[in-house]
Design a protein around this motif. Structure first.
Motif, PDB file in Angstrom:
ATOM      1  N   GLN A  55      -1.211  -2.312  -9.044  1.00 24.50           N
ATOM      2  CA  GLN A  55      -2.032  -2.911  -7.992  1.00 24.50           C
ATOM      3  C   GLN A  55      -3.070  -3.869  -8.582  1.00 24.50           C
ATOM      4  O   GLN A  55      -3.260  -4.973  -8.068  1.00 24.50           O
ATOM      5  CB  GLN A  55      -2.756  -1.820  -7.187  1.00 24.50           C
TER       6      GLN A  55
ATOM      7  N   TRP B 181       0.808   3.148 -10.561  1.00 23.26           N
ATOM      8  CA  TRP B 181       0.650   2.390  -9.316  1.00 23.26           C
ATOM      9  C   TRP B 181      -0.680   1.640  -9.307  1.00 23.26           C
ATOM     10  O   TRP B 181      -0.746   0.472  -8.935  1.00 23.26           O
ATOM     11  CB  TRP B 181       0.756   3.325  -8.114  1.00 23.26           C
ATOM     12  N   GLN B 182      -1.741   2.296  -9.710  1.00 21.60           N
ATOM     13  CA  GLN B 182      -3.053   1.661  -9.725  1.00 21.60           C
ATOM     14  C   GLN B 182      -3.095   0.491 -10.711  1.00 21.60           C
ATOM     15  O   GLN B 182      -3.686  -0.551 -10.415  1.00 21.60           O
ATOM     16  CB  GLN B 182      -4.133   2.690 -10.036  1.00 21.60           C
TER      17      GLN B 182
ATOM     18  N   GLU C 286       0.209   8.381  -1.709  1.00 17.41           N
ATOM     19  CA  GLU C 286       0.299   8.173  -3.150  1.00 17.41           C
ATOM     20  C   GLU C 286       0.458   9.510  -3.874  1.00 17.41           C
ATOM     21  O   GLU C 286      -0.251  10.474  -3.601  1.00 17.41           O
ATOM     22  CB  GLU C 286      -0.961   7.464  -3.625  1.00 17.41           C
TER      23      GLU C 286
ATOM     24  N   ARG D 284       0.863  -1.179   0.000  1.00 21.02           N
ATOM     25  CA  ARG D 284       0.000   0.000   0.000  1.00 21.02           C
ATOM     26  C   ARG D 284       0.901   1.231   0.000  1.00 21.02           C
ATOM     27  O   ARG D 284       1.899   1.281   0.719  1.00 21.02           O
ATOM     28  CB  ARG D 284      -0.882  -0.009   1.239  1.00 21.02           C
ATOM     29  N   TRP D 285       0.550   2.181  -0.779  1.00 22.39           N
ATOM     30  CA  TRP D 285       1.304   3.430  -0.860  1.00 22.39           C
ATOM     31  C   TRP D 285       0.566   4.442  -0.004  1.00 22.39           C
ATOM     32  O   TRP D 285      -0.504   4.925  -0.364  1.00 22.39           O
ATOM     33  CB  TRP D 285       1.382   3.878  -2.310  1.00 22.39           C
TER      34      TRP D 285
ATOM     35  N   SER E 273       0.740   7.811 -10.036  1.00 24.07           N
ATOM     36  CA  SER E 273      -0.424   7.221  -9.385  1.00 24.07           C
ATOM     37  C   SER E 273      -1.155   6.273 -10.341  1.00 24.07           C
ATOM     38  O   SER E 273      -1.588   5.190  -9.942  1.00 24.07           O
ATOM     39  CB  SER E 273      -1.374   8.320  -8.917  1.00 24.07           C
TER      40      SER E 273
END
Length: 120
Positions: free
Chosen positions: A46, A42-43, A33, A29-30, A39
């Motif tokens: 994830q 990152w999403q 973020e 978990r960031w 971002s």
């Protein structure tokens, strides 16, 4: 896995065979973020990581089903102690197959990299 016995004078058969799976998935978990393109990357990472890990979850669920079928198909033993020994040996063989399937899955997906589970 667990099971009950159906005993007669000359044999013991497994009944009510069941297996349970307990899964804990821990993902990074960031906390703070960053906005923008990082971002978005990152999403996507994830989502891809969750997809990969859900593959491991499915392997575990499948393994439990295979284990139940394998134990249900065992022939009766002469006594319940023997039935238990045979069942537990077969159950452990199924667990070994499941571990191999998980390792193969990681090798096939390069631990999720081929599914997009990389963040650079």
């Amino acid at each position: 896995w667990s099971y009950d016995y159906d005993r007669t004078e000359s044999q013991c058969r497994l009944t009510n065979v069941r297996a349970s799976v307990e899964i804990t998935m821990t993902l990074p978990r960031w906390a703070n973020e960053a906005p923008g393109e990082v971002s978005t990357r990152w999403q996507k990472y994830q989502a891809a990581l969750r997809t990969h890990e859900n593959g491991h979850v499915q392997n575990a669920v499948d393994a439990a089903r295979f284990l139940v079928v394998a134990l249900q198909q065992l022939p009766p033993a002469t006594d319940c102690d023997s039935a238990a020994q045979i069942a537990n040996a077969r159950g452990n063989q199924e667990l070994d197959l499941a571990r191999t399937a998980d390792k193969d899955y990681d090798a096939e997906t390069d631990h999720g990299a081929t599914q997009g589970a990389t963040f650079r």
